[in-house]
Design an enzyme around this catalytic site. Structure first.
Site: not given
Length: 308
Positions: A177, A250, A253, A276
């Protein structure tokens, strides 16, 4: 009957598209949220841009009385905050009425997690399918081993460039991200699965051509899509005797993260592996640490075996 959007709402939505580059489905969601608030306030004879804090509290009280999930109410408040911030910034308003509103209390639910036994069953069946040498089966093993070894987001996994595994194959470089890159180690099973998959990789390209993606496909984006992978994963779950409704990329994960913590990993290391930016996001997995610490005390504390 739905109210006609005001020129202020339309200006705000145009700004989202033109200046922020918001996706069309995001703008549509904002349009629906603003329309809902507009319709409620107009029943009181109030136009949305003229609403004050008490008017908006009345709106959110009505939402709460309908049983709307706090997370949905929080999303609508976020939309209204951005709308009124826009009005103040553009000098249509002098003050932002949402500044006096408290955010709805949301309860963060624990992620679904597969047991280690369930993951082993998935991998075992995937490897059994791959023994016939078919391309799709070899690709599935590579995807599974890579996902469970790294905990990548599904968008990161399917969008890996072929160059990500060149050079030192003990690591891959992942662009996450915000364009941030991180180095993620690969397990030996993942490296072996990728090596087995590479000879059939280009068979997934249109017309047998070349591709810059690690997992190319004939999809418009040029690589395997999230939806394609999710459907294949659910089919594999059925073959492995795992409930398909509890399985998604997900969830794998989450399994990666929870199983690492259960075997002694620390939160800071896990934060880096998962990509994160804030460790608060990683702390959703502390329920695993809590159970591990309880077991540690139960098994090893000198007083734990005493009768009460």
């Amino acid at each position: 009957m739905a109210s006609t959007p005001s020129r202020y709402v339309e200006s705000f939505l145009e700004m989202l598209l033109a200046e922020r580059g918001a996706a069309v489905h995001t703008v549509d969601a904002y349009r629906r949220d603003l329309a809902d608030a507009t319709n409620f306030l107009r029943t009181l004879g109030i136009d949305l841009p003229n609403a004050d804090a008490d008017d908006l509290r009345g709106y959110f009280s009505r939402l709460a009385s309908t049983g709307l999930a706090p997370s949905t109410a929080a999303r609508r408040l976020s939309c209204l905050r951005q709308f009124f911030h826009f009005l103040v910034h553009e000098e249509f308003l002098n003050a932002d009425p949402t500044a006096a509103l408290d955010s709805p209390r949301t309860r963060r639910s624990l992620p679904k997690v597969l047991s280690e036994t369930e993951v082993e069953r998935l991998l075992s069946v995937a490897h059994a399918h791959a023994r016939n040498g078919q391309g799709r089966a070899l690709r599935m093993v590579a995807l599974l081993e890579l996902l469970y070894a790294t905990g990548l987001r599904v968008s990161e996994l399917v969008g890996l460039p072929g160059a990500a595994i060149q050079g030192d194959d003990r690591f891959i470089i992942v662009r996450g991200k915000g364009g941030k890159e991180r180095l993620v180690p690969l397990s030996e099973p993942a490296r072996a699965a990728i090596a087995d998959y590479m000879p059939v990789r280009l068979t997934f390209c249109p017309n047998g051509g070349r591709s810059s993606w690690l997992f190319p496909s004939r999809a418009r984006c040029g690589h395997l899509t999230r939806q394609q992978f999710s459907l294949a994963l659910k089919a594999l779950a059925t073959d492995a005797g795992v409930d398909p409704s509890k399985l998604s990329p997900h969830v794998l994960r989450h399994a990666f993260a929870s199983h690492l913590l259960a075997h002694g990993a620390d939160l800071r290391s896990l934060q880096k592996l998962l990509g994160h930016s804030d460790i608060a996001t990683t702390q959703i997995y502390t329920h695993v640490l809590d159970e591990r610490l309880k077991k540690l005390v139960r098994d090893h504390h000198p007083l734990s075996s005493r009768d009460n």
